[in-house]
Design a protein around this motif. Structure first.
Motif, mmCIF file in Angstrom:
data_model
loop_
_atom_site.group_PDB
_atom_site.id
_atom_site.type_symbol
_atom_site.label_atom_id
_atom_site.label_comp_id
_atom_site.label_asym_id
_atom_site.label_seq_id
_atom_site.Cartn_x
_atom_site.Cartn_y
_atom_site.Cartn_z
ATOM 1 N N LEU A 199 0.815 -1.217 0.000
ATOM 2 C CA LEU A 199 0.000 0.000 0.000
ATOM 3 C C LEU A 199 0.850 1.270 0.000
ATOM 4 O O LEU A 199 0.469 2.277 -0.595
ATOM 5 C CB LEU A 199 -0.957 -0.002 1.192
ATOM 6 N N ALA A 200 2.001 1.223 0.643
ATOM 7 C CA ALA A 200 2.887 2.386 0.651
ATOM 8 C C ALA A 200 3.366 2.715 -0.767
ATOM 9 O O ALA A 200 3.518 3.890 -1.121
ATOM 10 C CB ALA A 200 4.070 2.139 1.576
ATOM 11 N N ASP A 201 3.585 1.685 -1.580
ATOM 12 C CA ASP A 201 3.993 1.876 -2.974
ATOM 13 C C ASP A 201 2.885 2.563 -3.770
ATOM 14 O O ASP A 201 3.134 3.490 -4.534
ATOM 15 C CB ASP A 201 4.345 0.519 -3.589
ATOM 16 N N ILE A 202 1.652 2.139 -3.553
ATOM 17 C CA ILE A 202 0.509 2.761 -4.233
ATOM 18 C C ILE A 202 0.396 4.230 -3.809
ATOM 19 O O ILE A 202 0.228 5.118 -4.642
ATOM 20 C CB ILE A 202 -0.807 2.023 -3.909
ATOM 21 N N GLU A 203 0.491 4.457 -2.507
ATOM 22 C CA GLU A 203 0.375 5.814 -1.980
ATOM 23 C C GLU A 203 1.450 6.717 -2.577
ATOM 24 O O GLU A 203 1.165 7.837 -3.022
ATOM 25 C CB GLU A 203 0.477 5.799 -0.462
ATOM 26 N N ALA A 204 2.682 6.252 -2.609
ATOM 27 C CA ALA A 204 3.781 7.055 -3.146
ATOM 28 C C ALA A 204 3.564 7.354 -4.622
ATOM 29 O O ALA A 204 3.790 8.484 -5.078
ATOM 30 C CB ALA A 204 5.105 6.324 -2.939
ATOM 31 N N ARG A 205 3.113 6.361 -5.381
ATOM 32 C CA ARG A 205 2.900 6.564 -6.814
ATOM 33 C C ARG A 205 1.753 7.546 -7.061
ATOM 34 O O ARG A 205 1.838 8.414 -7.934
ATOM 35 C CB ARG A 205 2.631 5.237 -7.511
ATOM 36 N N GLU B 23 0.684 9.942 -4.994
ATOM 37 C CA GLU B 23 1.119 11.282 -4.588
ATOM 38 C C GLU B 23 2.061 11.895 -5.617
ATOM 39 O O GLU B 23 1.956 13.086 -5.929
ATOM 40 C CB GLU B 23 1.776 11.234 -3.213
ATOM 41 N N ALA B 24 2.960 11.107 -6.158
ATOM 42 C CA ALA B 24 3.876 11.612 -7.185
ATOM 43 C C ALA B 24 3.104 12.027 -8.428
ATOM 44 O O ALA B 24 3.380 13.079 -9.032
ATOM 45 C CB ALA B 24 4.917 10.554 -7.531
ATOM 46 N N PHE B 25 2.115 11.218 -8.822
ATOM 47 C CA PHE B 25 1.309 11.574 -9.988
ATOM 48 C C PHE B 25 0.509 12.833 -9.724
ATOM 49 O O PHE B 25 0.401 13.697 -10.597
ATOM 50 C CB PHE B 25 0.367 10.432 -10.379
ATOM 51 N N GLU B 26 -0.062 12.960 -8.533
ATOM 52 C CA GLU B 26 -0.848 14.150 -8.199
ATOM 53 C C GLU B 26 0.005 15.411 -8.314
ATOM 54 O O GLU B 26 -0.426 16.402 -8.911
ATOM 55 C CB GLU B 26 -1.420 14.032 -6.799
ATOM 56 N N ASP B 27 1.216 15.373 -7.787
ATOM 57 C CA ASP B 27 2.119 16.524 -7.889
ATOM 58 C C ASP B 27 2.433 16.837 -9.347
ATOM 59 O O ASP B 27 2.388 17.988 -9.777
ATOM 60 C CB ASP B 27 3.416 16.270 -7.120
#
Length: 70
Positions: A21-27, A29-33
């Motif tokens: 889940l941390a991998d999904i969250e990081a991806r 958030e990076a896409f949102e930015d």
């Protein structure tokens, strides 16, 4: 809003090869930015007039109940 989620689905979530889940969250958030930096308003070209014309064409083809072919 649906358009944004469609973009996220195609660009971030698919293929779903996440380790956790941390991998999904990081991806996400990076896409949102990235998206917020590059995003521009959509240039809608389909107008109310276009929709009215489509509905008129569809109504012209509606001649009654459908029948099964033999």
């Amino acid at each position: 809003m649906r358009i944004y989620f469609s973009i996220v689905q195609r660009k971030v979530v698919t293929p779903n090869d996440f380790h956790d889940l941390a991998d999904i969250e990081a991806r996400l958030e990076a896409f949102e930015d990235h998206y917020n930096f590059l995003a521009r308003p959509f240039n809608w070209r389909y107008t109310k007039h276009d929709l009215d014309q489509l509905l008129k064409r569809l109504a012209a083809h509606n001649t009654g109940p459908l029948t099964m072919a033999a």
